[in-house]
Design an enzyme around this catalytic site. Structure first.
Site, PDB file in Angstrom:
ATOM      1  CE  LYS A   1      -3.824   2.124   2.629  1.00  0.00           C
ATOM      2  NZ  LYS A   1      -4.729   2.016   3.805  1.00  0.00           N
TER       3      LYS A   1
ATOM      4  CB  SER B   1      -8.203   3.980   2.991  1.00  0.00           C
ATOM      5  OG  SER B   1      -7.324   3.337   3.881  1.00  0.00           O
TER       6      SER B   1
ATOM      7  CB  SER C   1      -8.571   1.028   5.720  1.00  0.00           C
ATOM      8  OG  SER C   1      -9.296   2.210   5.543  1.00  0.00           O
TER       9      SER C   1
HETATM   10  N1  GLN Z   1     -13.401   4.793   6.690  1.00  0.00           N
HETATM   11  C1  GLN Z   1     -12.619   5.170   7.835  1.00  0.00           C
HETATM   12  C2  GLN Z   1     -12.095   6.576   7.678  1.00  0.00           C
HETATM   13  O1  GLN Z   1     -12.313   7.160   6.653  1.00  0.00           O
HETATM   14  C3  GLN Z   1     -11.495   4.192   8.070  1.00  0.00           C
HETATM   15  C4  GLN Z   1     -10.338   4.380   7.175  1.00  0.00           C
HETATM   16  C5  GLN Z   1      -9.154   3.529   7.567  1.00  0.00           C
HETATM   17  O2  GLN Z   1      -9.298   2.501   8.217  1.00  0.00           O
HETATM   18  N2  GLN Z   1      -7.977   3.979   7.173  1.00  0.00           N
HETATM   19  O3  GLN Z   1     -11.494   7.113   8.569  1.00  0.00           O
END
Ligand code: GLN
Length: 483
Positions: A76, A151, A175
């Site tokens: 990532k 994400s 995410s």
């Molecule tokens: N959807 C959540 C956010 O936007 C989690 C994102 C994540 O786990 N990086 O903060």
């Protein structure tokens, strides 16, 4: 070949049935053919990849290989990797070549794994749909009209499309689990502190945790063996003896108590998702598990608590992007303050700006007690809910998200609707627990559905055992999109 698991690839490399250069070439060719439509990778560098693969082949020939030496993988784009662009999905870091590697990257490289490229993601890991990337949305390999989840959508889509056998990812509020669920692959978020955050661009430091996305639970276990471990450069890294996360994979589930939280099966859960989770529970019962009802009464409060704490931490973490030391700097400015303002106005996207505004607000004098402190108290209540639930069961099961992948553009205009889709994942991060998503079925329209497995602190091996036994009895994880 692209259907092979890490274990199979490892065996084939050891038996010299295939070389690492051959494997890497095969995946690079597939990326070249399919990535233009999927947008799962931000950076691919054939030369670098083939050089690493050649080095791995030399190590294999010399006979001092790790089991995963020569196996291709993807990172990532949040993990710093020396010599590679590390953009974190942001214009702010579009010109940033990392001068050092994250602990996770160092460990994968030390094992001899070969980096195929860097996967797309929501900007600074903020999002649930991968529509917030400066590099454009990632497409779900099962359905180009659908989001891949965020994400870590690039990592999940890349594994689902067989562009890589495994990828690293991070989970601050879901995410890893959520894109794994939406793309029909297996993802694991470890106990907070099990995987070092050193060199992982910080979003919300008290919640961020790295982990693997792969085809199977067994592959996740092998990958976690490489990724986890104490690192003194991360002050929240846990100093615990090394463990083999694959050690419990083959244990019987007879007598296992699985907890079903009442609040996870209430209004708002899509019927297809509910059916898939019910079927998965029935499958585990056939394998000897016993289901008990548990309660996580503060589940609903996880959304307001998380969306105060995460932006608060993000607002301070992202203050370092000021155009002075690295990353984007505005071209025309009058003075220092003007340079900061223009740099940040140009470098950050809308969602990141929204989080910085919310975070700065809840931390400001006069509002701190009302929002931030209150959210921290809710965080403790949520952790206590899990503590009580784990007195009645060994693992907790439920959905990963209220619905399968929604359509691109469906929620991008409404941040609150987007935040609500995190209802089943946020509490796990707030409590610091490990959680997984395992493929468990499809909607009537053919979009994947994941089963969430939540373990107690440090119970990754147990959780992986449940996931592995489920995968021995089902074939959802072997399904691949037609591409
Ligand atoms: N959807 C959540 C956010 O936007 C989690 C994102 C994540 O786990 N990086 O903060």
């Amino acid at each position: 070949m692209t259907e092979a698991t890490l274990k199979q690839l490892s065996q084939q490399l050891a038996a010299k049935q295939v070389s690492s250069v051959e494997l890497a070439t095969q995946y690079l060719d597939r990326i070249e053919a399919l990535n233009p439509a999927l947008n799962a990778f931000i950076t691919v560098d054939r030369e670098k990849t083939l050089a690493a693969a050649a080095a791995a082949d030399a190590r294999l020939a010399a006979g001092n290989a790790h089991p995963l030496t020569g196996v291709p993988m993807a990172h990532k784009d949040i993990f710093c990797q020396q010599g590679w662009k590390t953009s974190c999905g942001s214009r702010m870091l579009d010109n940033f070549i990392a001068p050092y590697s994250a602990h996770v990257v160092e460990q994968c490289e030390a094992a001899g794994m070969v980096t195929l490229g860097r996967t797309n993601m929501d900007e600074f890991a903020m999002g649930s749909s991968n529509e917030n990337s400066f590099y454009g949305a990632v497409k779900n390999p099962w359905d180009a009209a659908a989001i891949p989840g965020g994400s870590s959508g690039g990592s999940a889509a890349a594994v689902a499309a067989r562009l890589t056998p495994v990828a690293t990812a991070t989970d601050t509020g879901g995410s890893i689990r959520q894109p794994a669920s939406h793309c029909g692959v297996t993802g694991l978020k470890p106990t907070y502190g099990a995987v070092s955050r050193y060199g992982m661009v910080a979003y919300a430091s008290s919640l961020d945790q790295g982990g693997p996305i792969a085809k199977t639970a067994e592959d996740c276990a092998l990958m976690l063996n490489v990724m986890a471990g104490f690192d003194e450069r991360d002050s929240t890294s846990l100093e615990r003896p090394r463990e083999d996360y694959a050690r419990e994979l083959n244990q019987s589930l007879s007598g296992l108590k699985v907890g079903l939280p009442r609040e996870y099966f209430a209004a708002g859960l899509d019927a297809d998702v509910a059916r898939a989770v019910d079927n998965a529970v029935a499958e585990l019962k056939k394998l000897g598990a016993e289901a008990v009802e548990v309660s996580l009464p503060n589940t609903e409060l996880s959304i307001p608590a998380y969306y105060v704490i995460a932006p608060a931490e993000a607002s301070t973490n992202l203050s370092r992007f000021d155009g002075v030391r690295y990353g984007h700097r505005a071209k025309d400015y009058k003075d220092l303050v003007d340079m900061y303002e223009k740099t940040r106005a140009e470098g950050f996207g809308d969602e990141v700006k929204r989080r910085i505004l919310v975070g700065s607000y809840v931390l400001s004098h006069g509002y701190y007690d009302a929002y931030y402190l209150k959210a921290q108290k809710i965080r403790r209540l949520i952790a206590n809910d899990f503590k009580a639930a784990f007195e009645q069961c060994d693992v907790i099961l439920g959905p990963v998200a209220p619905t399968a992948a929604f359509n691109l553009g469906e929620k991008s205009g409404d941040p609150v609707q987007m935040y609500l889709s995190d209802i089943y994942t946020l509490s796990v991060n707030l409590a610091g627990l490990p959680g997984m998503s395992v493929p468990a079925g499809f909607t009537a329209g053919g979009r994947p559905i994941g089963l969430q497995i939540i373990g107690n602190y440090f119970a990754e091996a147990r959780m992986l055992n449940v996931a592995h036994q489920f995968q021995q009895a089902t074939d959802w994880h072997t399904r691949a999109p037609a591409l």
